[in-house]
Enzyme design. Structure first.
Site, short mmCIF file in Angstrom:
data_model
loop_
_atom_site.label_atom_id
_atom_site.label_comp_id
_atom_site.label_asym_id
_atom_site.label_seq_id
_atom_site.Cartn_x
_atom_site.Cartn_y
_atom_site.Cartn_z
N SER A 279 0.85 -1.18 0.00
CA SER A 279 0.00 0.00 0.00
C SER A 279 0.88 1.23 0.00
O SER A 279 2.11 1.12 0.04
CB SER A 279 -0.91 0.00 1.22
N LYS A 280 0.24 2.38 0.01
CA LYS A 280 0.98 3.64 -0.04
C LYS A 280 2.03 3.74 1.07
O LYS A 280 3.03 4.41 0.92
CB LYS A 280 0.01 4.82 0.09
N ARG A 281 1.75 3.10 2.20
CA ARG A 281 2.71 3.13 3.31
C ARG A 281 4.09 2.62 2.88
O ARG A 281 5.10 2.97 3.47
CB ARG A 281 2.22 2.23 4.45
N HIS A 282 4.11 1.72 1.91
CA HIS A 282 5.37 1.09 1.51
C HIS A 282 6.12 1.87 0.45
O HIS A 282 7.15 1.44 -0.04
CB HIS A 282 5.12 -0.33 1.00
#
Ligand code: GLU
Length: 488
Positions: free
Chosen positions: A254-257
């Site tokens: 996800s965007k977190r990564h």
């Protein structure tokens, strides 16, 4: 394979092209190329609220940028179009009407509130939320009454009870589902627009798709689709579901990564060949140890049999390494062209550089090319080529300058530079040679002090080229400023 290979990429235009979508497209593309088949691109826009033409454009643009050209489909033409679902509604009608006539589907008048209440009740009992069949056996009189009340029905597929549905997945092997776990599902919404699960079957069948290769998130849709093929007596394609992509902490990417869309990588100056190479290895493993592949090597080596059942892990460091390898090999002209907009934006280079400036920049980029993970980084590396003062010294550089000979080397180099008749590599080399002999130093003790005098650091681009590209004035000014600071 006796049947002609025809595969498709069928994005929903509800956002940009993501890493996962691009990888599905690539596996389809490679499979088509490998087997001399057709790669079809069509647009799945039955989700009217979330689909936009802008997203469609971005997705197609990114596909083209990555080099995945398609043989048939949207904008490419072909005799099985239209290739946008919203333009195919007239084609679907006959099929769902036939299912209604054959009682393999039925109109459902339940409202969204009623359905939600039903799901909630099941959840409370710890059961899978599903449709329990309230409208399944309505009498013709009941239907008429509901219609008279102005209710617009959806169409639901009547799931045959007690069936075992086996997906012979080319990647995952046999996956078994029981029809009893699947509630009757909507195939046409009350506004007359078919749902994905229905439209995709009709599209794949009419477009004579031989292999459906897509993300694992669609595996649970496959038994539903297989039931529709059977009910309509349509030829079924083979299925292959590619595993999820996880972040390094093993949760779904996800965007977190980090950046998840292709456009974000493109905007940072990743090269399409590098991204493709990287995507290919997300879930597919070649036979040997090789990691860098040209496109034609990928086509040659690719097989679904070597696509892994377990999830792939997205490793940004690996992507950066791979991209840096491709950047090193790239024509400096190309890297300069890519670097220019970043440099202009950051204010290092003017909008339309003169031919001389461009030529200088090209030499600079060809040096920095060795150090770039992605082209945008050039903005952080280029400052060393500007300014007449060394602003800062690293602790290691200061340590080196404590050596007695270091200051002498810098002083002598500055003096000699002033005398040099021509600012060319051979002349500069012989200055170094002379100073080395005179002071009895060589190697690092000879070159590193000059580097520190010019940059304040022990690391950086090739020293001879740096000196050449800085030009005499800047070299002398910087060395002067460094000596002042170091001796002061
Ligand atoms: N439109 C689907 C998606 O974007 C693809 C479905 C399919 O490949 O069957 O995820």
């Amino acid at each position: 394979m006796n049947q002609k290979v025809r595969v498709r990429f069928a994005p929903s235009p509800t956002g940009p092209l993501h890493i996962g979508g691009a990888r599905s497209a690539l596996f389809n593309w490679l499979f088509a190329r490998k087997h001399g088949g057709d790669f079809v691109v069509r647009i799945e826009d039955t989700d009217v609220e979330r689909s936009t033409l802008v997203s469609e454009e971005v997705i197609l643009e990114d596909l083209k940028w990555l080099g995945m050209t398609w043989d048939e489909g949207i904008y490419a033409g072909g005799n099985k179009g239209p290739y946008r679902q919203s333009e195919r509604l007239y084609l679907y009608d006959g099929y769902w009407k036939r299912l209604l006539e054959e009682k393999k589907a039925y109109p459902c008048y339940c409202t969204e509130e009623e359905l939600e209440a039903e799901r909630e009740a099941l959840r409370k009992k710890g059961e899978m939320p599903r449709y329990l069949g309230r409208c399944r056996d309505l009498s013709p009189e009941d239907r008429e009454r509901l219609e008279r009340e102005g209710k617009k029905p959806a169409v639901r597929f009547r799931v045959p009870p007690g069936e075992v549905i086996q997906v012979e997945d080319l990647i995952r092997g046999r996956v078994v589902f029981e029809s009893d776990g699947i509630g009757d599902f909507v195939i046409v919404k009350s506004d007359g627009i078919p749902t994905y699960n229905f439209a995709v079957v009709i599209d794949d069948a009419l477009m004579e798709i031989s292999h459906v290769i897509r993300g694992e998130e669609h595996l649970s849709n496959t038994p539903r689709q297989m039931m529709i093929y059977k009910a309509l007596d349509l030829d079924m394609p083979q299925f292959a579901h590619i595993s999820l992509i996880l972040g390094e902490d093993r949760s779904k990417m996800s965007k977190r990564h980090g950046a998840t869309s292709i456009k974000q990588y493109r905007d940072k100056g990743y090269l399409p060949q590098a991204l493709l190479n990287f995507l290919a290895l997300l879930g597919w493993a070649p036979e040997g140890e090789q990691e860098l592949f040209t496109l034609s090597e990928l086509v040659e080596e690719f097989s679904l049999g070597r696509v892994s059942k377990s999830p792939a892990v997205f490793n940004l460091k690996k992507l950066n390494w791979m991209n840096s390898e491709y950047i090193k090999k790239e024509d400096p002209e190309n890297i300069t062209r890519l670097a220019l907009p970043y440099l202009v934006k950051a204010g290092w280079i003017q909008q339309d550089p003169s031919p001389d400036q461009y030529d200088w920049l090209k030499q600079v980029t060809s040096l920095l090319q060795e150090q770039l993970d992605y082209v945008e980084e050039v903005v952080h590396l280029i400052p060393v080529f500007f300014g007449d003062r060394v602003e800062e010294f690293t602790p290691e550089a200061l340590e080196l300058m404590k050596e007695e000979s270091s200051i002498q080397v810098v002083e002598r180099f500055k003096e000699e530079a002033l005398q040099l008749e021509e600012w060319e590599t051979p002349a500069i080399k012989s200055v170094f040679k002379g100073i080395g002999k005179e002071l009895g130093v060589g190697g690092k003790k000879l070159f590193q002090p000059v580097r520190v005098g010019l940059t304040g650091s022990l690391q950086g681009p090739d020293l001879q080229s740096l000196i050449l590209l800085l030009g005499r004035d800047r070299v002398i000014n910087r060395l002067g400023s460094a000596l002042e600071q170091l001796k002061g």
